[in-house]
Scaffold this motif. Structure first.
Motif, PDB file in Angstrom:
ATOM      1  N   PHE A 161       0.838  -1.204   0.000  1.00 47.18           N
ATOM      2  CA  PHE A 161       0.000   0.000   0.000  1.00 47.18           C
ATOM      3  C   PHE A 161       0.869   1.248   0.000  1.00 47.18           C
ATOM      4  O   PHE A 161       2.058   1.212   0.320  1.00 47.18           O
ATOM      5  CB  PHE A 161      -0.933   0.008   1.211  1.00 47.18           C
ATOM      6  CG  PHE A 161      -0.226  -0.003   2.542  1.00 47.18           C
ATOM      7  CD1 PHE A 161       0.208   1.166   3.151  1.00 47.18           C
ATOM      8  CD2 PHE A 161       0.016  -1.212   3.192  1.00 47.18           C
ATOM      9  CE1 PHE A 161       0.860   1.149   4.371  1.00 47.18           C
ATOM     10  CE2 PHE A 161       0.679  -1.253   4.417  1.00 47.18           C
ATOM     11  CZ  PHE A 161       1.092  -0.064   5.008  1.00 47.18           C
ATOM     12  N   LYS A 162       0.236   2.348  -0.371  1.00 45.07           N
ATOM     13  CA  LYS A 162       0.865   3.662  -0.322  1.00 45.07           C
ATOM     14  C   LYS A 162      -0.039   4.600   0.461  1.00 45.07           C
ATOM     15  O   LYS A 162      -1.266   4.435   0.474  1.00 45.07           O
ATOM     16  CB  LYS A 162       1.092   4.204  -1.736  1.00 45.07           C
ATOM     17  CG  LYS A 162       2.102   3.406  -2.551  1.00 45.07           C
ATOM     18  CD  LYS A 162       2.362   4.064  -3.900  1.00 45.07           C
ATOM     19  CE  LYS A 162       3.427   3.305  -4.680  1.00 45.07           C
ATOM     20  NZ  LYS A 162       3.744   3.960  -5.973  1.00 45.07           N
ATOM     21  N   THR A 163       0.569   5.607   1.082  1.00 42.58           N
ATOM     22  CA  THR A 163      -0.190   6.563   1.884  1.00 42.58           C
ATOM     23  C   THR A 163       0.101   7.983   1.411  1.00 42.58           C
ATOM     24  O   THR A 163       0.860   8.195   0.474  1.00 42.58           O
ATOM     25  CB  THR A 163       0.173   6.424   3.367  1.00 42.58           C
ATOM     26  OG1 THR A 163       1.585   6.714   3.532  1.00 42.58           O
ATOM     27  CG2 THR A 163      -0.113   5.022   3.884  1.00 42.58           C
ATOM     28  N   GLY A 164      -0.521   8.941   2.090  1.00 42.94           N
ATOM     29  CA  GLY A 164      -0.258  10.338   1.790  1.00 42.94           C
ATOM     30  C   GLY A 164      -1.212  10.961   0.791  1.00 42.94           C
ATOM     31  O   GLY A 164      -1.011  12.097   0.364  1.00 42.94           O
ATOM     32  N   PHE A 165      -2.249  10.263   0.424  1.00 41.71           N
ATOM     33  CA  PHE A 165      -3.240  10.812  -0.505  1.00 41.71           C
ATOM     34  C   PHE A 165      -4.301  11.561   0.295  1.00 41.71           C
ATOM     35  O   PHE A 165      -4.990  10.969   1.127  1.00 41.71           O
ATOM     36  CB  PHE A 165      -3.887   9.686  -1.319  1.00 41.71           C
ATOM     37  CG  PHE A 165      -2.898   8.834  -2.068  1.00 41.71           C
ATOM     38  CD1 PHE A 165      -2.327   9.287  -3.249  1.00 41.71           C
ATOM     39  CD2 PHE A 165      -2.527   7.594  -1.588  1.00 41.71           C
ATOM     40  CE1 PHE A 165      -1.407   8.513  -3.940  1.00 41.71           C
ATOM     41  CE2 PHE A 165      -1.618   6.801  -2.267  1.00 41.71           C
ATOM     42  CZ  PHE A 165      -1.052   7.264  -3.450  1.00 41.71           C
TER      43      PHE A 165
END
Length: 388
Positions: free
Chosen positions: A42-46
């Motif tokens: 997963f990626k974050t910061g959106f």
């Protein structure tokens, strides 16, 4: 622990600990931890607290995106459930706790079968759905949500108390309305209540103005199209014997078509000008575009319908009217084809279930498993179509 038990546990944890839009840090952390447990990258910061999970299938194919909103509402919960909100004045009164837990449940199931999948699944956990007109969909896309992986189709589901558990509601085109906001500040002249001829009574003018608003829909919008104008608040005046010099009106416009929206907006502008001349007052008019109408792509709405029928039969698919409620998912559909559908969440024997955004809104947890199974089936079927 069985998957459905874990989903229920997550949902209750989220319900007890609601966070408003822009504050969903603990919710975001929980999502990341659950994805990490099952090996989903997963990626974050959106949009600050948004999360994008990615499941890669065993072979090449298309990309399906699934979305759940994660924020709560500034409402004091009045239910009697054991796991009611622990935070005064904050409540998951729109089912976003269920949306989040069901998307996680869907992710768990898809991860287990990933070697049999052809393509990729994007798991979008979106903040700020309730903060129109800003929302969270657009900021997430502006932060690069789809920079690496552009979806071929996107799906979202929303719990719906007007439907009993076991029912899935979906339409080919119009699903939910555009939600714009209005503000009118009428400035007249104050004075003594006994001498109205010396002032310009903003309250009387506001009353006439509100009545005139109603003719816009009834006499300007095509009867075959839908539009709603509602004034929700009126503020003005000082005391019983003073003529009010100013009144502020705030409300909303709901439409499906852009043509109807532009007609309403144009007539509002003309009405303001006319009242300024007729009553010799100033009216400051502010029209703010909110979420667009949620318009499903017929092809993908049919896929949802077929998937639900495979699981639960044709009787699970009621014929239904669209809603004028607004939804930030519309902004995803402006960029990506897809479908938004409703998941029944009320008990069969409840004659008048509490609506969304009510302090006593109740989500029947039997719908959790149906939501997970439906979203999983929709995803698998969509990937199978995209690989052809």
């Amino acid at each position: 622990m069985a998957t459905i038990d874990r989903i229920r546990e997550i949902r209750r944890t989220l319900h007890e600990n609601p966070e408003l839009g822009g504050e969903e840090w603990a919710t975001s952390t929980l999502i990341q931890e659950e994805l990490q447990k099952v090996g989903i990258s997963f990626k974050t910061g959106f949009a600050k607290t948004g999360v994008l999970g990615v499941i890669e299938g065993g072979s090449k194919g298309g990309t399906v995106a699934l979305r759940a909103d994660i924020d709560a509402l500034p409402i004091l919960e009045k239910t009697a459930i054991d796991f009611k909100s622990k935070v005064d004045g904050k409540m998951h009164a729109c089912g976003h706790d269920a949306h989040t837990s069901m998307l996680l449940g869907t992710a768990f199931k898809l991860q287990e079968m990933k070697d049999q999948l052809s393509g990729r699944v994007l798991l979008i956990f979106q903040p700020n759905e309730e903060t129109s007109p800003i929302g969270g969909a657009r900021p997430m896309m502006e932060d690069g949500l789809f920079d690496e992986f552009q979806p071929d189709v996107i799906f979202g589901q929303h719990v719906w108390p007007d439907l009993p558990v076991g029912q899935i509601g979906v339409r080919d085109k119009e699903m939910m309305g555009a939600s714009d906001t209005l503000s009118f500040t009428i400035t007249g002249a104050g004075g003594h209540a006994s001498m109205p001829h010396q002032g310009k009574d903003a309250i009387v003018i506001a009353a006439e103005f509100i009545s005139s608003l109603q003719s816009i829909v009834s006499r300007n919008v095509n009867p075959l199209e839908s539009a709603v104008i509602t004034i929700g608040t009126i503020n003005g005046g000082y005391r019983y014997n003073v003529i009010a010099d100013q009144v502020v009106l705030k409300g909303t416009v709901r439409t499906y078509s852009k043509k109807a929206k532009e007609t309403v907006k144009r007539r509002l502008e003309n009405l303001v000008k006319g009242f300024e001349i007729a009553y010799e007052v100033e009216i400051d008019f502010d029209y703010v575009d909110g979420y667009g109408a949620t318009i499903n792509t017929p092809k993908w709405a049919e896929l949802v319908r077929g998937s639900a029928a495979q699981l639960y039969g044709d009787d699970a698919l009621p014929v239904l009217d669209p809603s004028m409620a607004g939804e930030d998912f519309s902004r995803f559909l402006e960029k990506v084809p897809g479908a938004f559908y409703w998941l029944g969440c009320s008990k069969e024997d409840v004659e008048q279930p509490k609506p969304l955004h009510d302090p006593e809104f109740f989500f029947e947890e039997a719908a959790l498993e149906i939501g997970v199974e439906t979203m999983t089936k929709v995803t698998v079927n969509a990937l199978n179509i995209l690989k052809k």
